[in-house]
Design a protein around this motif. Sequence first.
Motif, PDB file in Angstrom:
ATOM      1  N   ARG A  47       0.820  -1.213   0.000  1.00 30.64           N
ATOM      2  CA  ARG A  47       0.000   0.000   0.000  1.00 30.64           C
ATOM      3  C   ARG A  47       0.855   1.265   0.000  1.00 30.64           C
ATOM      4  O   ARG A  47       0.468   2.279  -0.580  1.00 30.64           O
ATOM      5  N   THR A  48       2.019   1.223   0.621  1.00 32.02           N
ATOM      6  CA  THR A  48       2.917   2.382   0.579  1.00 32.02           C
ATOM      7  C   THR A  48       3.390   2.641  -0.840  1.00 32.02           C
ATOM      8  O   THR A  48       3.413   3.786  -1.309  1.00 32.02           O
ATOM      9  N   THR A  49       3.756   1.576  -1.529  1.00 31.47           N
ATOM     10  CA  THR A  49       4.158   1.716  -2.934  1.00 31.47           C
ATOM     11  C   THR A  49       3.005   2.249  -3.781  1.00 31.47           C
ATOM     12  O   THR A  49       3.200   3.145  -4.620  1.00 31.47           O
ATOM     13  N   MET A  50       1.812   1.716  -3.576  1.00 30.55           N
ATOM     14  CA  MET A  50       0.650   2.170  -4.332  1.00 30.55           C
ATOM     15  C   MET A  50       0.340   3.636  -4.053  1.00 30.55           C
ATOM     16  O   MET A  50      -0.076   4.378  -4.956  1.00 30.55           O
ATOM     17  N   ALA A  51       0.542   4.067  -2.813  1.00 27.38           N
ATOM     18  CA  ALA A  51       0.288   5.473  -2.471  1.00 27.38           C
ATOM     19  C   ALA A  51       1.213   6.401  -3.244  1.00 27.38           C
ATOM     20  O   ALA A  51       0.770   7.438  -3.779  1.00 27.38           O
ATOM     21  N   VAL A  52       2.494   6.036  -3.327  1.00 28.64           N
ATOM     22  CA  VAL A  52       3.455   6.883  -4.054  1.00 28.64           C
ATOM     23  C   VAL A  52       3.142   6.882  -5.551  1.00 28.64           C
ATOM     24  O   VAL A  52       3.110   7.947  -6.190  1.00 28.64           O
ATOM     25  N   VAL A  53       2.898   5.703  -6.109  1.00 24.02           N
ATOM     26  CA  VAL A  53       2.654   5.603  -7.549  1.00 24.02           C
ATOM     27  C   VAL A  53       1.375   6.337  -7.942  1.00 24.02           C
ATOM     28  O   VAL A  53       1.363   7.128  -8.898  1.00 24.02           O
ATOM     29  N   THR A  54       0.286   6.079  -7.229  1.00 23.04           N
ATOM     30  CA  THR A  54      -0.980   6.736  -7.575  1.00 23.04           C
ATOM     31  C   THR A  54      -0.912   8.237  -7.333  1.00 23.04           C
ATOM     32  O   THR A  54      -1.481   9.012  -8.100  1.00 23.04           O
ATOM     33  N   GLY A  55      -0.205   8.654  -6.280  1.00 18.24           N
ATOM     34  CA  GLY A  55      -0.069  10.085  -6.016  1.00 18.24           C
ATOM     35  C   GLY A  55       0.672  10.796  -7.132  1.00 18.24           C
ATOM     36  O   GLY A  55       0.231  11.844  -7.630  1.00 18.24           O
ATOM     37  N   ILE A  56       1.810  10.242  -7.548  1.00 12.09           N
ATOM     38  CA  ILE A  56       2.591  10.864  -8.629  1.00 12.09           C
ATOM     39  C   ILE A  56       1.808  10.837  -9.942  1.00 12.09           C
ATOM     40  O   ILE A  56       1.785  11.826 -10.685  1.00 12.09           O
ATOM     41  N   PHE A  57       1.181   9.706 -10.236  1.00 14.28           N
ATOM     42  CA  PHE A  57       0.394   9.598 -11.475  1.00 14.28           C
ATOM     43  C   PHE A  57      -0.732  10.626 -11.505  1.00 14.28           C
ATOM     44  O   PHE A  57      -0.937  11.318 -12.514  1.00 14.28           O
ATOM     45  N   ALA A  58      -1.460  10.747 -10.395  1.00 11.84           N
ATOM     46  CA  ALA A  58      -2.575  11.703 -10.344  1.00 11.84           C
ATOM     47  C   ALA A  58      -2.077  13.141 -10.478  1.00 11.84           C
ATOM     48  O   ALA A  58      -2.718  13.975 -11.140  1.00 11.84           O
ATOM     49  N   VAL A  59      -0.943  13.444  -9.862  1.00 16.07           N
ATOM     50  CA  VAL A  59      -0.390  14.801  -9.954  1.00 16.07           C
ATOM     51  C   VAL A  59      -0.018  15.141 -11.393  1.00 16.07           C
ATOM     52  O   VAL A  59      -0.318  16.248 -11.887  1.00 16.07           O
ATOM     53  N   ILE A  60       0.608  14.220 -12.100  1.00 22.37           N
ATOM     54  CA  ILE A  60       1.022  14.483 -13.481  1.00 22.37           C
ATOM     55  C   ILE A  60      -0.194  14.631 -14.391  1.00 22.37           C
ATOM     56  O   ILE A  60      -0.242  15.532 -15.247  1.00 22.37           O
ATOM     57  N   VAL A  61      -1.191  13.764 -14.218  1.00 28.23           N
ATOM     58  CA  VAL A  61      -2.413  13.879 -15.028  1.00 28.23           C
ATOM     59  C   VAL A  61      -3.112  15.199 -14.755  1.00 28.23           C
ATOM     60  O   VAL A  61      -3.553  15.899 -15.684  1.00 28.23           O
ATOM     61  N   LEU A  62      -3.206  15.558 -13.479  1.00 25.31           N
ATOM     62  CA  LEU A  62      -3.868  16.811 -13.117  1.00 25.31           C
ATOM     63  C   LEU A  62      -3.090  18.019 -13.641  1.00 25.31           C
ATOM     64  O   LEU A  62      -3.686  19.026 -14.048  1.00 25.31           O
ATOM     65  N   ASP A  63      -1.785  17.921 -13.659  1.00 26.14           N
ATOM     66  CA  ASP A  63      -0.970  19.020 -14.195  1.00 26.14           C
ATOM     67  C   ASP A  63      -1.253  19.232 -15.674  1.00 26.14           C
ATOM     68  O   ASP A  63      -1.265  20.375 -16.157  1.00 26.14           O
ATOM     69  N   ALA A  64      -1.481  18.136 -16.402  1.00 21.88           N
ATOM     70  CA  ALA A  64      -1.832  18.266 -17.821  1.00 21.88           C
ATOM     71  C   ALA A  64      -3.167  18.995 -17.988  1.00 21.88           C
ATOM     72  O   ALA A  64      -3.314  19.858 -18.867  1.00 21.88           O
ATOM     73  N   PHE A  65      -4.146  18.657 -17.156  1.00 22.38           N
ATOM     74  CA  PHE A  65      -5.431  19.350 -17.217  1.00 22.38           C
ATOM     75  C   PHE A  65      -5.279  20.833 -16.874  1.00 22.38           C
ATOM     76  O   PHE A  65      -5.902  21.699 -17.508  1.00 22.38           O
ATOM     77  N   PHE A  66      -4.466  21.129 -15.879  1.00 25.70           N
ATOM     78  CA  PHE A  66      -4.221  22.527 -15.520  1.00 25.70           C
ATOM     79  C   PHE A  66      -3.580  23.283 -16.679  1.00 25.70           C
ATOM     80  O   PHE A  66      -3.904  24.453 -16.936  1.00 25.70           O
ATOM     81  N   ALA A  67      -2.643  22.636 -17.382  1.00 26.24           N
ATOM     82  CA  ALA A  67      -1.971  23.294 -18.508  1.00 26.24           C
ATOM     83  C   ALA A  67      -2.977  23.681 -19.581  1.00 26.24           C
ATOM     84  O   ALA A  67      -2.942  24.805 -20.117  1.00 26.24           O
ATOM     85  N   VAL A  68      -3.894  22.765 -19.911  1.00 29.11           N
ATOM     86  CA  VAL A  68      -4.917  23.057 -20.913  1.00 29.11           C
ATOM     87  C   VAL A  68      -5.848  24.154 -20.416  1.00 29.11           C
ATOM     88  O   VAL A  68      -6.212  25.084 -21.162  1.00 29.11           O
ATOM     89  N   PHE A  69      -6.234  24.066 -19.147  1.00 29.51           N
ATOM     90  CA  PHE A  69      -7.182  25.045 -18.593  1.00 29.51           C
ATOM     91  C   PHE A  69      -6.591  26.451 -18.617  1.00 29.51           C
ATOM     92  O   PHE A  69      -7.241  27.405 -19.078  1.00 29.51           O
ATOM     93  N   PHE A  70      -5.372  26.620 -18.115  1.00 29.37           N
ATOM     94  CA  PHE A  70      -4.774  27.955 -18.056  1.00 29.37           C
ATOM     95  C   PHE A  70      -4.467  28.508 -19.438  1.00 29.37           C
ATOM     96  O   PHE A  70      -4.468  29.729 -19.648  1.00 29.37           O
ATOM     97  N   THR A  71      -4.200  27.631 -20.388  1.00 29.25           N
ATOM     98  CA  THR A  71      -4.025  28.090 -21.766  1.00 29.25           C
ATOM     99  C   THR A  71      -5.333  28.638 -22.330  1.00 29.25           C
ATOM    100  O   THR A  71      -5.350  29.680 -23.004  1.00 29.25           O
ATOM    101  N   ASN A  72      -6.438  27.944 -22.038  1.00 30.66           N
ATOM    102  CA  ASN A  72      -7.740  28.391 -22.538  1.00 30.66           C
ATOM    103  C   ASN A  72      -8.221  29.690 -21.903  1.00 30.66           C
ATOM    104  O   ASN A  72      -8.970  30.446 -22.528  1.00 30.66           O
ATOM    105  N   VAL A  73      -7.785  29.946 -20.662  1.00 32.87           N
ATOM    106  CA  VAL A  73      -8.206  31.208 -20.005  1.00 32.87           C
ATOM    107  C   VAL A  73      -7.239  32.336 -20.311  1.00 32.87           C
ATOM    108  O   VAL A  73      -7.394  33.441 -19.773  1.00 32.87           O
ATOM    109  N   GLY A  74      -6.220  32.092 -21.134  1.00 36.03           N
ATOM    110  CA  GLY A  74      -5.322  33.163 -21.551  1.00 36.03           C
ATOM    111  C   GLY A  74      -4.077  33.300 -20.720  1.00 36.03           C
ATOM    112  O   GLY A  74      -3.301  34.243 -20.918  1.00 36.03           O
ATOM    113  N   TRP A  75      -3.831  32.380 -19.781  1.00 38.57           N
ATOM    114  CA  TRP A  75      -2.613  32.438 -18.969  1.00 38.57           C
ATOM    115  C   TRP A  75      -1.574  31.492 -19.562  1.00 38.57           C
ATOM    116  O   TRP A  75      -1.066  30.603 -18.900  1.00 38.57           O
ATOM    117  N   ALA A  76      -1.243  31.679 -20.817  1.00 35.67           N
ATOM    118  CA  ALA A  76      -0.300  30.778 -21.489  1.00 35.67           C
ATOM    119  C   ALA A  76       1.110  31.348 -21.430  1.00 35.67           C
ATOM    120  O   ALA A  76       1.321  32.531 -21.299  1.00 35.67           O
TER     121      ALA A  76
END
Length: 370
Positions: free
Chosen positions: A341-370
């Motif tokens: 479970r410790t390994t899963m916590a690190v892997v899922t945490g990093i994976f979720a952060v990277i995926v969410l960062d991609a969504f943030f990149a698209v969002f801020f580009t669309n609102v003009g903060w590119a």
Amino acid sequence: MEGRADFDIEEDAGEGAVLFLKGPWLVATIGAVEDDLAAIDRQIARIDLSGISEIDTVGAWMTCSLAERFDAEVTGAGERAARLVKAVEDMGFEGDIAAPRAPLLARVAESAGEKVYHAGTGFRGVIGFLGALIVAFGSVIRHPSRFRGKALVRQLELVGVSALPIVGLMSFLIGIVIAQQGAVQLAQFGAETLTVNLVGRITLRELGVLMTAIMVAGRSGSAFAAQIGTMRLTEEVDAMRTIGINPMEALVVPRVLSAILMMPLLGFYASAVAIIGGAAISSLYLGIPFLNFLQRIQEVVPTYDLWVGLIKAPVFGLIVALAGCYHGMQVKGNSEEVGLRTTMAVVTGIFAVIVLDAFFAVFFTNVGWA
């Protein structure tokens, strides 16, 4: 010799070589002759068990192994020896024993199918855990006396203050790498001065907070999972419920709150140190004075780049802490589950952060903060 397994090889004019086994052929005694048996380099026609005083399943297995190796007949067995040898043979004795295993493609497909099937269960579990966390926050807000301030301060120290050296070193080196590699590529176009733009924008907007989130996931996310998981394993969490303490309020809320509060500070600190690292390498190799590099940062980096990093940081902190605490609460059964479970916590945490960062990149580009 009494008390140990032994053997002799004698020639039989009518049959060829005969292997006579003698003494106790037990798991505790067979080791003494195992190497000598393996070194036999002549053909054996018959294996005689009449000299065996005792035998167990391991002795019967060794007898069958020798019979298989030499294609020899087993004779002279007493009632017990014959029964054990027959039992080993009936089990489908093979010289090389291996666990049954499906073909590679079948195993890959099965593993992928199981992960997809259990993904829905895991998603529902995370949503339920998030709901329980929101309820716990609401309960603490309604009853401030139940808020554990000392636990929060302790977690702020562990998540934030203790992480400053490693986050600072990592960020300083990242700043050096970005500046050096960026300058090499920009030099092909005669634009080395744009290294300032590159270092400033990419650290404040993306890499500063992203690398900090990954580092916090590796340090604090794994610690959350291991600590809570161990408490689950030793039934401390159940004991807390028994005496009327809500584990979500006592264990999860301080950890999640500390990650949310410290991530913006750590992210800004990491970005600042990365910029200092870029300025240091630029002053040494690009001829850009250190102070001029920092002044240029203020001119070329838009203010909204700083806000982009600061907005993403608490969300990343929430994701990392949520992953660590959720997987810690899922520990059950044995100590191996804590590591898993410790390994899963690190892997899922990093994976979720990277995926969410991609969504943030698209969002801020669309609102003009590119």
